[in-house]
Design a protein around this motif. Structure first.
Motif, short mmCIF file in Angstrom:
data_model
loop_
_atom_site.label_atom_id
_atom_site.label_comp_id
_atom_site.label_asym_id
_atom_site.label_seq_id
_atom_site.Cartn_x
_atom_site.Cartn_y
_atom_site.Cartn_z
N LYS A 77 0.98 -0.88 -0.30
CA LYS A 77 -0.03 0.27 0.09
C LYS A 77 1.05 1.65 -0.10
O LYS A 77 0.42 2.42 -0.61
CB LYS A 77 -1.12 0.32 1.05
N LEU A 78 2.03 1.07 0.54
CA LEU A 78 2.52 2.47 0.39
C LEU A 78 3.49 2.40 -1.06
O LEU A 78 3.41 4.04 -1.16
CB LEU A 78 4.13 2.07 1.49
N LEU A 79 3.07 1.58 -1.61
CA LEU A 79 3.54 1.74 -3.13
C LEU A 79 2.48 2.28 -4.20
O LEU A 79 2.96 2.47 -5.53
CB LEU A 79 4.62 1.05 -3.31
N THR A 80 1.40 2.05 -3.56
CA THR A 80 0.16 1.95 -4.32
C THR A 80 -0.54 3.38 -4.67
O THR A 80 -1.31 4.06 -4.11
CB THR A 80 -0.75 0.80 -4.11
N GLN A 81 0.53 3.63 -5.85
CA GLN A 81 0.10 5.57 -6.08
C GLN A 81 0.44 5.81 -7.75
O GLN A 81 0.80 4.83 -8.01
CB GLN A 81 0.87 6.43 -5.39
N ALA A 82 -0.72 6.77 -8.61
CA ALA A 82 0.41 6.63 -9.73
C ALA A 82 1.66 7.98 -9.87
O ALA A 82 2.18 7.28 -10.64
CB ALA A 82 -1.33 7.28 -10.24
N ASP A 87 11.41 9.58 -8.81
CA ASP A 87 12.24 8.99 -10.31
C ASP A 87 11.07 7.57 -9.54
O ASP A 87 11.50 7.18 -7.65
CB ASP A 87 12.82 8.68 -9.81
N ASP A 88 10.28 6.49 -9.75
CA ASP A 88 9.58 5.59 -9.39
C ASP A 88 10.49 4.24 -9.75
O ASP A 88 10.09 3.40 -9.06
CB ASP A 88 7.74 5.44 -10.61
N GLU A 89 11.63 4.25 -10.68
CA GLU A 89 12.35 3.24 -10.99
C GLU A 89 12.20 2.28 -9.43
O GLU A 89 12.81 1.44 -10.07
CB GLU A 89 13.71 3.00 -11.45
N PRO A 90 13.37 2.29 -8.41
CA PRO A 90 13.53 1.95 -7.44
C PRO A 90 12.13 1.65 -6.63
O PRO A 90 12.26 0.03 -6.44
CB PRO A 90 13.89 3.39 -6.29
N LEU A 119 3.14 -0.06 -14.45
CA LEU A 119 3.22 -0.33 -14.77
C LEU A 119 2.62 0.48 -16.53
O LEU A 119 3.10 1.30 -17.46
CB LEU A 119 2.39 -2.03 -14.93
N LEU A 120 1.10 1.20 -15.95
CA LEU A 120 0.58 2.62 -16.00
C LEU A 120 1.90 3.52 -16.32
O LEU A 120 1.67 4.37 -16.99
CB LEU A 120 -0.69 2.73 -15.72
N ALA A 121 2.30 3.15 -15.63
CA ALA A 121 3.43 4.73 -15.64
C ALA A 121 4.66 4.55 -17.02
O ALA A 121 5.05 5.47 -17.63
CB ALA A 121 4.09 5.10 -13.92
N ASP A 122 5.01 3.11 -16.82
CA ASP A 122 5.56 2.90 -17.77
C ASP A 122 5.55 2.15 -18.70
O ASP A 122 6.13 0.62 -17.94
CB ASP A 122 7.18 3.26 -17.76
N PRO A 123 5.08 1.66 -19.75
CA PRO A 123 4.11 -0.03 -20.00
C PRO A 123 5.15 -0.41 -20.93
O PRO A 123 5.22 -1.40 -20.77
CB PRO A 123 2.74 0.63 -21.21
N GLN A 124 6.72 0.54 -21.10
CA GLN A 124 7.18 -0.52 -21.54
C GLN A 124 8.17 -2.03 -20.46
O GLN A 124 8.43 -3.25 -20.76
CB GLN A 124 8.56 0.01 -21.68
N ARG A 125 7.02 -1.56 -18.77
CA ARG A 125 8.23 -2.34 -18.44
C ARG A 125 7.29 -3.95 -18.79
O ARG A 125 7.36 -5.11 -17.92
CB ARG A 125 7.66 -2.15 -16.94
N LEU A 126 6.14 -3.39 -19.74
CA LEU A 126 5.93 -5.31 -19.20
C LEU A 126 6.60 -6.14 -20.28
O LEU A 126 6.17 -7.07 -20.14
CB LEU A 126 4.42 -4.88 -20.84
N ASP A 127 7.90 -6.19 -21.02
CA ASP A 127 8.92 -6.67 -21.06
C ASP A 127 9.40 -7.70 -20.09
O ASP A 127 9.72 -8.82 -20.05
CB ASP A 127 10.01 -5.91 -21.91
#
Length: 249
Positions: A77-82, A87-90, A119-127
């Motif tokens: 829940k701490l990381l469930t935010q749009a 930087d959201d990579e970490p 994933l919505l923030a960066d759909p390339q993460r689908l890879d």
């Protein structure tokens, strides 16, 4: 990160009378405190407001490592935010690291809700998510579908969103030779949600895969398509591994 004051707040809400019930319901051998989900929501909302993103990620990591049920839910829940700035990579890297630990639907689904935002923030993460589909762990395979549920929801999908939708349906079809309730329930959930926005494509998936979908999975996938011909699909007993996930509705 000093975990002690945050665990103290969780422990203050503990209800020993609820622990046995939770253990019986979740059927996973780990510590439980008996804290209700709305109470965890309130705590993590307050923690998000007071902590920097770096500290939130550190706290989420520490909470997860306790293996306490409520602590792991709070970590997610701490990381469930749009938006996670700067930087959201970490955060994405931490969420990825949790996937091999998934062993039950409740914790996995909360973590997958956090993954959905990244994933919505960066759909390339689908890879990266596609690599989960190749895992030998059923819960990791399932996570690939739960984390990509946002791609069921576009009413007017862009070409790249349609491409992603087809890609994910391909993952789902690839799971079907394994007759496992964990995966069948996840596939049914994904197709059912898709049917609300693209009933034609959802119906086509069911028809194409009738031979390998379990009857109860067909019924669930077609729940919002009252005119869909169920034919041989019949009500089946749902075992513990097929129980509805935390956000399933």
């Amino acid at each position: 990160m000093n975990l002690a004051p945050y665990m103290a707040q969780l422990n203050e809400l503990a209800d020993p009378a609820a622990v046995e019930k939770m253990q019986a319901y979740h059927k996973v051998d780990r510590p439980y405190l008996g804290v209700a989900n709305p109470q965890i929501n309130d705590l993590t909302k307050a923690w998000r407001a007071e902590l920097s993103l770096t500290d939130r990620i550190a706290l989420a990591d520490a909470l997860w490592q306790t293996d306490i049920f409520e602590a792991r839910v709070a970590a997610a829940k701490l990381l469930t935010q749009a938006r996670l700035r700067p930087d959201d990579e970490p955060a994405w890297q931490l969420i990825q690291s949790w996937v091999p630990d998934f062993d039950s639907w409740a914790i996995a689904d909360h973590a997958c809700m956090a993954a959905q935002k990244r994933l919505l923030a960066d759909p390339q993460r689908l890879d990266v998510v596609e690599t989960w589909t190749q895992s030998g762990e059923l819960w990791s395979k399932r996570a690939a579908l739960v984390a990509t549920l946002p791609w069921t929801k576009q009413n007017n999908p862009k070409p790249e969103e349609l491409d992603a939708r087809e890609r994910i349906l391909g993952w789902a079809a690839g799971y079907l030779p394994v007759k496992n309730g964990i995966l069948q329930k996840a596939i049914a959930w994904w197709v059912r949600d898709l049917s609300r926005h693209d009933p034609v494509r959802a119906a086509a998936f069911i028809e194409d895969n009738r031979a390998t979908l379990k009857p109860y999975a067909i019924k669930e996938a077609a729940r919002h398509m009252p005119d869909f011909p169920l034919e041989a699909a019949v009500t089946a007993d749902v075992t513990a591994e097929d129980e509805a996930p935390a956000s399933d509705n």
